[in-house]
Design a protein around this motif. Structure first.
Motif, mmCIF file in Angstrom:
data_model
loop_
_atom_site.group_PDB
_atom_site.id
_atom_site.type_symbol
_atom_site.label_atom_id
_atom_site.label_comp_id
_atom_site.label_asym_id
_atom_site.label_seq_id
_atom_site.Cartn_x
_atom_site.Cartn_y
_atom_site.Cartn_z
ATOM 1 N N UNK A 21 1.123 -1.502 -0.106
ATOM 2 C CA UNK A 21 -0.042 -0.150 -0.110
ATOM 3 C C UNK A 21 0.938 1.610 -0.062
ATOM 4 N N UNK A 22 0.594 2.150 -0.535
ATOM 5 C CA UNK A 22 1.027 3.535 -0.773
ATOM 6 C C UNK A 22 0.088 4.288 -0.291
ATOM 7 N N UNK A 23 0.869 5.219 0.890
ATOM 8 C CA UNK A 23 0.352 6.885 0.824
ATOM 9 C C UNK A 23 1.481 8.127 0.536
ATOM 10 N N UNK A 24 0.535 8.760 0.144
ATOM 11 C CA UNK A 24 1.254 9.923 -0.231
ATOM 12 C C UNK A 24 1.697 11.403 0.928
ATOM 13 N N UNK A 25 2.472 12.030 0.378
ATOM 14 C CA UNK A 25 1.781 13.244 1.051
ATOM 15 C C UNK A 25 2.954 14.327 0.311
ATOM 16 N N UNK A 33 5.060 6.415 0.867
ATOM 17 C CA UNK A 33 5.234 5.528 2.065
ATOM 18 C C UNK A 33 4.899 4.436 1.795
ATOM 19 N N UNK A 34 5.221 3.196 2.296
ATOM 20 C CA UNK A 34 5.005 2.131 1.304
ATOM 21 C C UNK A 34 5.173 1.261 2.546
ATOM 22 N N UNK A 35 3.598 0.546 2.553
ATOM 23 C CA UNK A 35 3.126 -0.722 3.899
ATOM 24 C C UNK A 35 3.260 -2.345 2.779
ATOM 25 N N UNK A 84 14.143 17.887 -10.334
ATOM 26 C CA UNK A 84 13.434 16.919 -9.186
ATOM 27 C C UNK A 84 14.280 15.764 -8.606
ATOM 28 N N UNK A 85 14.237 15.685 -7.625
ATOM 29 C CA UNK A 85 15.717 14.024 -7.252
ATOM 30 C C UNK A 85 14.593 13.687 -6.324
ATOM 31 N N UNK A 86 14.652 11.679 -7.763
ATOM 32 C CA UNK A 86 13.557 11.627 -5.881
ATOM 33 C C UNK A 86 14.954 9.923 -5.182
ATOM 34 N N UNK A 87 14.305 10.081 -3.899
ATOM 35 C CA UNK A 87 15.932 9.364 -3.503
ATOM 36 C C UNK A 87 14.386 8.352 -2.776
ATOM 37 N N UNK A 88 15.404 7.527 -1.844
ATOM 38 C CA UNK A 88 15.027 6.682 -0.445
ATOM 39 C C UNK A 88 15.770 6.207 0.298
ATOM 40 N N UNK A 89 16.153 7.275 1.089
ATOM 41 C CA UNK A 89 17.120 7.121 2.298
ATOM 42 C C UNK A 89 17.310 5.452 3.187
ATOM 43 N N UNK A 90 18.602 5.328 3.022
ATOM 44 C CA UNK A 90 18.707 3.489 3.653
ATOM 45 C C UNK A 90 17.373 2.976 3.253
ATOM 46 N N UNK A 91 16.746 3.005 2.071
ATOM 47 C CA UNK A 91 16.107 2.381 1.536
ATOM 48 C C UNK A 91 14.605 1.599 2.576
ATOM 49 N N UNK A 92 14.645 2.844 3.354
ATOM 50 C CA UNK A 92 13.753 2.608 4.195
ATOM 51 C C UNK A 92 12.169 2.855 3.903
ATOM 52 N N UNK A 93 11.876 2.103 2.945
ATOM 53 C CA UNK A 93 10.209 2.090 2.141
ATOM 54 C C UNK A 93 9.709 3.469 2.106
ATOM 55 N N UNK A 94 10.624 4.585 2.226
ATOM 56 C CA UNK A 94 9.830 5.663 2.097
ATOM 57 C C UNK A 94 10.690 6.111 0.521
ATOM 58 N N UNK A 95 9.483 6.350 -0.618
ATOM 59 C CA UNK A 95 10.235 7.564 -1.727
ATOM 60 C C UNK A 95 9.948 8.981 -1.622
#
Length: 125
Positions: A3-7, A23-25, A67-78
């Motif tokens: 599931x994905x939740x944007x903000x 955020x991915x859960x 624009x820059x896309x990132x997912x610090x520490x593969x922490x499930x939030x892009x």
């Protein structure tokens, strides 16, 4: 199923910045594509940026260097950091995710399995 939740959407003046979060859960798997798409009223959804489980990225020409896309520490939030915004960036932004096939790289227009609910970005001149 993930599931994905944007903000993080909102309104900003031209030249300003916004940061979107997705955020991915749930079960995402070890190989994945996660990215951002945007859709203007009456137009097709277009890929903006994508990141994969190796941290490799791909961007649309219109947003490269802004624009820059990132997912610090593969922490499930892009995150999508959007700088130097202009009115043409005004759109509904959607987060999407899919499994990445072994040996393939994600591209910004990847086929999405799961979508977030979307977040509006409005840039005024």
């Amino acid at each position: 199923q993930v599931q994905l939740v944007e903000s993080g959407g909102g309104s900003v003046q031209a030249g300003g910045s916004l940061r979107l979060s997705c955020a991915a859960s749930g079960e995402r798997g070890g190989r994945y594509c996660m990215g951002w798409f945007r859709q203007l009223a009456g137009k097709e959804r277009e890929g903006v940026a994508v990141i994969d489980d190796y941290g490799r990225t791909d961007y649309a020409e219109a947003v490269k260097d802004r624009f820059t896309i990132s997912e610090p520490n593969a922490a499930r939030t892009v995150y999508l950091q959007m700088d130097n915004l202009n009115p043409e960036d005004t759109a509904m932004y959607y987060c999407g995710a899919s499994p990445r096939l072994y040996g393939f790289r994600c591209t910004r227009g990847f086929e999405v399995d799961v979508w977030g609910q979307g977040t509006q970005v409005t840039v005024s001149s």
